[in-house]
Scaffold this active site. Structure first.
Site, PDB file in Angstrom:
ATOM      1  N   CYS A 131       0.972  -1.308  -0.260  1.00  0.00           N
ATOM      2  CA  CYS A 131       0.243   0.009  -0.188  1.00  0.00           C
ATOM      3  C   CYS A 131       0.885   1.317  -0.019  1.00  0.00           C
ATOM      4  O   CYS A 131       1.968   1.290   0.714  1.00  0.00           O
ATOM      5  CB  CYS A 131      -0.832   0.056   1.396  1.00  0.00           C
ATOM      6  SG  CYS A 131      -1.809   1.479   1.471  1.00  0.00           S
ATOM      7  N   CYS A 165      -0.058   1.090 -11.152  1.00  0.00           N
ATOM      8  CA  CYS A 165       0.987   2.024 -10.975  1.00  0.00           C
ATOM      9  C   CYS A 165       1.193   2.490  -9.528  1.00  0.00           C
ATOM     10  O   CYS A 165       2.216   3.352  -9.395  1.00  0.00           O
ATOM     11  CB  CYS A 165       0.867   3.271 -11.920  1.00  0.00           C
ATOM     12  SG  CYS A 165      -0.590   4.399 -11.651  1.00  0.00           S
ATOM     13  N   HIS A 195      -7.124   7.143 -10.719  1.00  0.00           N
ATOM     14  CA  HIS A 195      -6.959   7.937 -11.480  1.00  0.00           C
ATOM     15  C   HIS A 195      -7.869   7.739 -12.914  1.00  0.00           C
ATOM     16  O   HIS A 195      -7.814   8.517 -13.906  1.00  0.00           O
ATOM     17  CB  HIS A 195      -5.751   8.611 -12.221  1.00  0.00           C
ATOM     18  CG  HIS A 195      -4.778   7.214 -12.404  1.00  0.00           C
ATOM     19  ND1 HIS A 195      -5.198   6.522 -13.624  1.00  0.00           N
ATOM     20  CD2 HIS A 195      -3.645   6.581 -11.930  1.00  0.00           C
ATOM     21  CE1 HIS A 195      -4.367   5.616 -13.675  1.00  0.00           C
ATOM     22  NE2 HIS A 195      -3.559   5.432 -12.835  1.00  0.00           N
ATOM     23  N   CYS A 216      15.057  46.724 -27.396  1.00  0.00           N
ATOM     24  CA  CYS A 216      13.484  46.705 -27.988  1.00  0.00           C
ATOM     25  C   CYS A 216      12.664  45.411 -27.575  1.00  0.00           C
ATOM     26  O   CYS A 216      12.944  44.390 -28.002  1.00  0.00           O
ATOM     27  CB  CYS A 216      14.008  46.683 -29.618  1.00  0.00           C
ATOM     28  SG  CYS A 216      12.126  46.791 -30.399  1.00  0.00           S
ATOM     29  N   CYS A 236       5.655  51.585 -23.803  1.00  0.00           N
ATOM     30  CA  CYS A 236       6.608  51.817 -24.515  1.00  0.00           C
ATOM     31  C   CYS A 236       7.374  50.538 -24.874  1.00  0.00           C
ATOM     32  O   CYS A 236       7.580  49.793 -23.919  1.00  0.00           O
ATOM     33  CB  CYS A 236       7.452  52.798 -23.911  1.00  0.00           C
ATOM     34  SG  CYS A 236       8.811  53.240 -24.763  1.00  0.00           S
ATOM     35  N   CYS A 241      16.836  39.302 -21.553  1.00  0.00           N
ATOM     36  CA  CYS A 241      17.639  40.733 -21.832  1.00  0.00           C
ATOM     37  C   CYS A 241      18.631  39.840 -22.519  1.00  0.00           C
ATOM     38  O   CYS A 241      19.275  39.252 -22.399  1.00  0.00           O
ATOM     39  CB  CYS A 241      18.125  41.148 -20.337  1.00  0.00           C
ATOM     40  SG  CYS A 241      19.309  42.405 -20.422  1.00  0.00           S
ATOM     41  N   CYS A 298      -2.463   4.958 -16.880  1.00  0.00           N
ATOM     42  CA  CYS A 298      -1.356   5.221 -16.084  1.00  0.00           C
ATOM     43  C   CYS A 298      -0.252   6.122 -16.517  1.00  0.00           C
ATOM     44  O   CYS A 298       0.252   7.074 -16.020  1.00  0.00           O
ATOM     45  CB  CYS A 298      -0.561   3.879 -15.583  1.00  0.00           C
ATOM     46  SG  CYS A 298      -1.792   2.797 -14.705  1.00  0.00           S
ATOM     47  N   CYS A 356      -4.369   3.183  -7.669  1.00  0.00           N
ATOM     48  CA  CYS A 356      -4.372   2.175  -8.719  1.00  0.00           C
ATOM     49  C   CYS A 356      -3.372   1.260  -8.409  1.00  0.00           C
ATOM     50  O   CYS A 356      -2.153   1.480  -8.235  1.00  0.00           O
ATOM     51  CB  CYS A 356      -3.855   2.886 -10.079  1.00  0.00           C
ATOM     52  SG  CYS A 356      -3.446   2.116 -11.562  1.00  0.00           S
TER      53      CYS A 356
END
EC number: 2.3.2.31
Length: 593
Positions: A215, A247, A252, A309, A297, A284, A257, A244
């Site tokens: 477990c 896995c 899920h 720029c 700007c 940068c 899995c 599950c």
């Protein structure tokens, strides 16, 4: 309230509303008890681990007439798959079975492993020293060495983690050493190491057995889970953790899995953070750190004082006018960068779409978990009132159905994210085929979502304050919706298994089959053993007579057991009461931290 209860205005997804009303006066029509057949999931505690191991050892020992350590060696080699071991015996014979596992049986073998009881001197081929005969030990393979050499060999192998398969020291001998001899020699000088050896042998039943797993609870509860049928399933340990089995992650389905592992990593790692940075910042050109523009700007200045720029990312001077930026003019359009940015934006938007809906249903599950106490209180109050309706099990059944369907709905969004994205199945489907399948799935998902929300709404109604007629109307709606969401969940699973995943070439994306009763709770191994003894049924599944024939004739036999897995014993559950659906909340709502 009256508008919500109007049967004419509600359009539930169900093949026949009238069919669902035929049994309204009998609440058994919507009570969904746990299956009365034998539980196929067992919880093995520390106390029952030895008994579980001995069960398989006993079967092999009785059918092959071998010692316990020989049976253990065979089972470890075949990963504790008794049916596979028996199949190899029938197909290839006893000699091939034993040689493949490293088991050697000598004719007229003495029970005493010592070479001689006398004090006559004999030579050890390892240390090349003469020692008394009673200090030499012979293994099943016939090789004998002095006890000191054996003890040193066993000590090294145990410390290296090879307790389960300690082979003979002789050159090119692959025979497995007798565990009784190993235990006896090691315990004389190192009792703690002997206990470690026994623990490794005991835990081999879990570590090497594909049908048994620890477990995954944290902190660990100390239990292991054994399944009897199919390892592709979701189980609940006696500690309450649902996971599950394939896995060992949280339950899920309907995600495979592989899908769930990718989704879990995507939610917790920085993959989407990187996407956000790519979309909303630019590096940068000097220090390469990401810079976010906080004004209109396009001349941006980094913390390192470098100006650049924003449009093209090139370094510039610090002065600019409305007409131009000093020392810079944007070059030609760079298609690759624009495509990369657009793709990052699209991927981020798509991820957020599925993640937001997944998270919304998880949050709804946590809130609806509080409904359990509220429903119990409302049922208790209603039963004390003088109403015509005396049985309120429909409310409890509806609540359990809500939990189960909400879980399915939650995990359907991670499934859709990978099923219809480019990460896993880009080359498996054409764009037209993907669109058709996506529309088919989303129709199923939308219908389920609408009915789940309606069921949640009706269960929140204060029916303990209503008159008979309104309580009856709520009861009808809850019963109808409970049946509808169960049908829709089953249809969605069938769509995924047959129409979506079934047509793909890759067979690694298998999903856990839908269980209307919810995740199966593991029963105690001891109780199942007691039930088996009471019933008195054999668990050999017809192997005994077939093996006897195979061993006598020495020929291969092309037969098959009626059960491809371990045989199951039907239990009557005479002492148990009929129970309702499992309270299957999403794993996040019950996760232990």
């Amino acid at each position: 309230m009256d508008d919500n209860l109007s049967g004419e205005e509600e359009d539930y997804y169900y093949s026949s509303d009238q069919e669902s009303l035929n049994g309204i006066d009998n609440d058994e029509s919507v009570s969904i008890p746990v299956s009365s057949r034998s539980n196929t999931v067992k919880v093995i505690t520390k106390e029952s681990l030895l008994a579980a191991q001995r069960e398989d050892l006993r079967r092999v020992m009785e059918l092959l007439s071998v010692k316990e350590h020989h049976a253990r060696t065979l089972l470890i080699h075949y990963r504790w798959d008794v049916e596979k071991l028996f199949a190899v015996l029938v197909e290839k014979g006893k000699d091939s079975l034993f040689s493949g596992a490293g088991v050697t049986l000598l004719e007229n073998q003495s029970c005493d492993s010592s070479v001689s009881g006398s004090s006559s001197m004999m030579s050890c081929d390892i240390c090349v020293e003469d020692v008394p005969g009673y200090q030499l030990t012979r293994m099943d393979c016939g090789h004998s060495f002095c006890n000191n050499c054996w003890t040193g060999h066993f000590t090294v192998k145990i410390n290296e983690g090879q307790s389960k398969r300690i082979i003979c020291m002789a050159h090119k001998c692959n025979a497995i050493c007798d565990e009784d001899v190993v235990r006896a020699l090691v315990s004389k000088s190192q009792p703690d190491l002997a206990e470690k050896f026994d623990r490794f042998l005991l835990e081999s039943y879990i570590e090497d057995n594909k049908m048994v797993k620890w477990c995954p609870s944290t902190p660990h509860c100390g239990n292991a889970i054994r399944v009897e049928d199919d390892e592709l399933c979701e189980v609940e340990c006696s500690c309450g953790l649902q996971f599950c089995f394939s896995c060992s992650s949280q339950a899920h389905s309907p995600c495979s899995c592989v899908m769930w592992e990718l989704w879990r990593k995507k939610c917790f790692d920085e993959s989407e953070t990187v996407n956000w940075i790519t979309v909303h910042t630019k590096p940068c050109p000097k220090c390469h750190k990401p810079v976010e523009k906080n004004g209109g700007c396009n001349l941006v200045t980094c913390l390192c004082r470098q100006s650049f720029c924003w449009l093209c990312g090139e370094a510039t001077g610090r002065d600019h006018t409305w007409a131009r930026i000093s020392g810079h003019s944007c070059g030609r359009f760079q298609e690759d960068k624009e495509k990369q940015m657009e793709r990052a934006k699209r991927d981020l938007k798509r991820y957020m779409h599925y993640h937001n809906r997944y998270k919304a249903h998880i949050d709804s599950s946590k809130l609806e978990a509080k409904l359990s106490n509220n429903i119990s209180k409302k049922v208790s109050i209603s039963e004390k009132r003088e109403l015509q309706l005396k049985d309120f099990s429909w409310a409890t059944n509806g609540l359990h159905r809500l939990f189960r369907s909400r879980r399915v709905l939650s995990y359907s969004y991670p499934f859709a994210f990978y099923m219809f994205g480019d990460e896993l199945f880009k080359d498996e489907m054409s764009s037209e085929e993907r669109e058709i399948k996506q529309n088919l799935f989303e129709d199923q998902q939308q219908q389920l979502e609408a009915n789940v929300e309606k069921l949640s709404k009706f269960l929140e109604e204060p029916f303990d304050q209503f008159a008979d007629d309104k309580v009856m109307q709520i009861r009808i709606q809850v019963i109808n919706l409970s049946v509808a969401v169960d049908t829709l969940c089953e249809n969605m699973y069938e769509c995924i298994e047959n129409d979506l995943l079934g047509s793909l070439q890759l067979g690694i994306h298998n999903i856990t089959p839908y269980r209307s009763n919810g995740i199966e709770r593991a029963s105690d191994f001891y109780s199942s053993q007691n039930s088996k003894e009471a019933v008195g049924q054999s668990s050999d599944c017809g192997w005994t007579s077939r093996l006897d024939q195979a061993l006598e004739s020495g020929k291969s036999e092309d037969t098959s057991c009626s059960s491809g897995k371990r045989a199951r014993i039907d239990e009557s559950y005479r002492n148990s009461q009929t129970t309702l659906l499992d309270l299957n909340l999403p794993a996040e709502a019950i996760e232990r931290k």
